[in-house]
Enzyme design. Structure first.
Site, PDB file in Angstrom:
ATOM      1  N   TYR A 141       0.815  -1.216   0.000  1.00 35.95           N
ATOM      2  CA  TYR A 141       0.000   0.000   0.000  1.00 35.95           C
ATOM      3  C   TYR A 141       0.847   1.264   0.000  1.00 35.95           C
ATOM      4  CZ  TYR A 141      -4.279  -2.654   0.905  1.00 35.95           C
ATOM      5  OH  TYR A 141      -5.334  -3.508   0.813  1.00 35.95           O
ATOM      6  N   LYS A 198       2.695 -15.501   2.666  1.00 38.83           N
ATOM      7  CA  LYS A 198       2.731 -16.286   1.424  1.00 38.83           C
ATOM      8  C   LYS A 198       4.186 -16.674   1.209  1.00 38.83           C
ATOM      9  CE  LYS A 198       0.753 -18.012  -2.258  1.00 38.83           C
ATOM     10  NZ  LYS A 198      -0.233 -19.109  -2.226  1.00 38.83           N
ATOM     11  N   ASP A 230      -3.802 -17.983   1.369  1.00 42.16           N
ATOM     12  CA  ASP A 230      -4.910 -18.658   0.682  1.00 42.16           C
ATOM     13  C   ASP A 230      -5.517 -19.728   1.585  1.00 42.16           C
ATOM     14  OD1 ASP A 230      -2.475 -19.978   0.448  1.00 42.16           O
ATOM     15  OD2 ASP A 230      -2.806 -20.679  -1.603  1.00 42.16           O
ATOM     16  N   ASP A 254      -6.016  -6.560   5.335  1.00 41.83           N
ATOM     17  CA  ASP A 254      -7.186  -5.882   4.773  1.00 41.83           C
ATOM     18  C   ASP A 254      -8.225  -6.921   4.336  1.00 41.83           C
ATOM     19  OD1 ASP A 254      -8.841  -3.926   3.687  1.00 41.83           O
ATOM     20  OD2 ASP A 254      -7.753  -3.867   1.780  1.00 41.83           O
ATOM     21  N   ASP A 258     -11.943  -8.350   6.503  1.00 40.43           N
ATOM     22  CA  ASP A 258     -13.311  -8.330   5.948  1.00 40.43           C
ATOM     23  C   ASP A 258     -13.934  -9.718   6.043  1.00 40.43           C
ATOM     24  OD1 ASP A 258     -13.238  -5.649   5.258  1.00 40.43           O
ATOM     25  OD2 ASP A 258     -13.968  -5.988   3.212  1.00 40.43           O
TER      26      ASP A 258
HETATM   27  C1  IPM Z   1      -9.852  -0.671   5.233  1.00 42.51           C
HETATM   28  C2  IPM Z   1     -10.211  -0.152   3.882  1.00 42.51           C
HETATM   29  C3  IPM Z   1      -9.054   0.688   3.377  1.00 42.51           C
HETATM   30  C4  IPM Z   1      -7.831  -0.186   3.324  1.00 42.51           C
HETATM   31  C5  IPM Z   1      -9.299   1.358   2.018  1.00 42.51           C
HETATM   32  C6  IPM Z   1     -10.549   2.207   2.036  1.00 42.51           C
HETATM   33  C7  IPM Z   1      -8.098   2.135   1.553  1.00 42.51           C
HETATM   34  O1  IPM Z   1     -10.511  -1.185   3.017  1.00 42.51           O
HETATM   35  O2  IPM Z   1      -9.637   0.141   6.142  1.00 42.51           O
HETATM   36  O3  IPM Z   1      -9.782  -1.882   5.380  1.00 42.51           O
HETATM   37  O4  IPM Z   1      -7.641  -0.952   2.372  1.00 42.51           O
HETATM   38  O5  IPM Z   1      -7.062  -0.154   4.252  1.00 42.51           O
HETATM   39 MG    MG Z   2     -10.601  -3.077   3.969  1.00 42.32          MG
END
Ligand code: IPM
Ligand code: MG
Length: 366
Positions: A141, A198, A230, A254, A258
């Site tokens: 990033y 990985k 993975d 990230d 989620d």
């Molecule tokens: C998060 C979001 C951010 C990230 C985006 C919006 C840049 O997905 O905080 O997880 O990838 O860190």
């Molecule tokens: Mg995110």
């Protein structure tokens, strides 16, 4: 004299302003109850800041955050700003504020509330209580990126043309400090640390493993295992209750956070903290996004932000009783059958509330 804390509030876009204003009400009530002072310094951020100043994060906003005791963030982004130049996208503001405040450690708990177990797609799997520790200011990033022309030709004769690249680079220092965070949190929990990488492909991942091995003797009470990312994404679904602390790089964290959030069935309930060096302001935000489709409809679930405010009280202000009090109030609201629409299931046996109504229910229980 009563303590007085300064909180920078960057509500952002979409449902950000609604959920942060709920959290501010809750914080004010706790401040009254426990006798400390709070000053809120509200600043524009993300798309709202692009509209007003042409940039998602201004110097003034960053300075205000640096001069605070903690930062409360709503959410940023939305289709309105999808077409703006990448250098000033709302997401870029988020990356810049993380970097600007040195917030290298991102804590994302994935906790299944027992009242909401039915909402988890994996409800048969037992209690889920995972802490994801995501490295937040390094890796792909923030690595070198760009585009360059290439005259080369692929083996099948296709010309390469333009090459776009993003580099995953990690220093020993960056890896060591986030791994130490992972070990330390594991020590305070169930003493299991899973390092996700990985390493079968990536050189940087191999270095994460080497450094983990070198740190292990300092944390003899922590059981360490390694998973390729993975495989980790499969194991999270196959055996979520067996995880304790997961530590990983920026991009894998990230993605997996989620997934872990969805596994709990209630992403609208998940808070997060981003922390830097001790004594510097931490930043607190819900795991969910700006949900522009429901902004202004009263459907937003403010509980992830309210629980983020609890993390703020605990981790940045040391107001642990007030933090516990918020978490208990939220649990009581759930136990009493109040739900926002995202966690209401089919609506049977629960009272479906708007953002303002559920905030009121929480305030009544403080
Ligand atoms: C998060 C979001 C951010 C990230 C985006 C919006 C840049 O997905 O905080 O997880 O990838 O860190
Ligand atoms: Mg995110």
């Amino acid at each position: 004299m009563a303590k007085n804390y300064k909180i920078a509030v960057i509500a952002g876009d979409g449902i950000g302003p609604e959920v942060t204003s709920s959290a501010i009400e809750v914080l004010k009530k706790e401040a009254d109850k426990y006798g400390f002072g709070l000053t809120f310094d509200e600043r524009l951020f993300g798309g709202a800041s692009i509209d007003a100043y042409g940039a998602p994060l201004t110097e003034e906003t960053l300075e205000a955050c640096k001069n605070s005791d903690a930062v409360l963030l709503g959410a940023v982004g939305g289709p309105k700003w999808d077409a703006v130049d990448p250098s000033i996208r709302p997401e870029k503001g988020l990356l810049n504020i993380r970097k600007g405040l040195g917030l290298y450690s991102n804590l994302r708990p994935a906790l299944m509330f027992k009242e909401l177990a039915e909402a988890s797609p994996l409800k048969t799997q037992g209690e889920i209580d995972i802490l994801i520790v995501r490295e937040l200011t390094g890796g792909i990033y923030f690595g070198e990126r760009g585009r360059k022309d290439s005259d080369e030709v692929l083996p099948d004769g296709t010309p390469k043309g333009v090459v776009a690249y993003d580099v995953e680079a990690y220093s020993v220092g960056e890896i060591t400090r986030i791994l130490r965070q992972g070990f330390t949190y594991a020590q305070g929990r169930n003493k299991k640390l899973t390092v996700v990488d990985k390493a079968n492909v990536l050189e940087s991942s191999r270095m994460w493993r080497e450094i983990t091995e070198s740190l292990k003797p300092e944390y003899p009470d922590v059981a360490v295992d390694y998973l390729y990312v993975d495989n980790a994404s499969m194991q999270l679904i196959a055996r979520p209750a067996s995880f304790d602390v997961i530590v990983t790089n920026n991009i894998f964290g990230d993605i997996l956070s989620d997934e872990a959030g969805q596994i709990t069935g209630s992403i609208g309930m998940l808070p997060s903290a981003s922390l830097g060096a001790p004594g510097t302001p931490g930043m607190y935000e819900p795991v969910h996004g700006s949900a522009p489709d429901i902004a202004g409809t009263g459907k937003a679930n403010p509980m992830a932000t309210i629980l983020s405010a609890a993390m703020l009280l605990r981790w940045s202000l040391g107001e642990n009783e007030a933090a516990d009090d918020i978490e208990n109030a939220v649990k009581k609201v759930l136990a009493d059958g109040f739900r926002t629409v995202d966690i209401a299931g089919n609506g049977e046996g629960v009272t479906v509330c708007t953002t303002a109504e559920i905030t009121q229910k929480i305030l009544e229980r403080i």
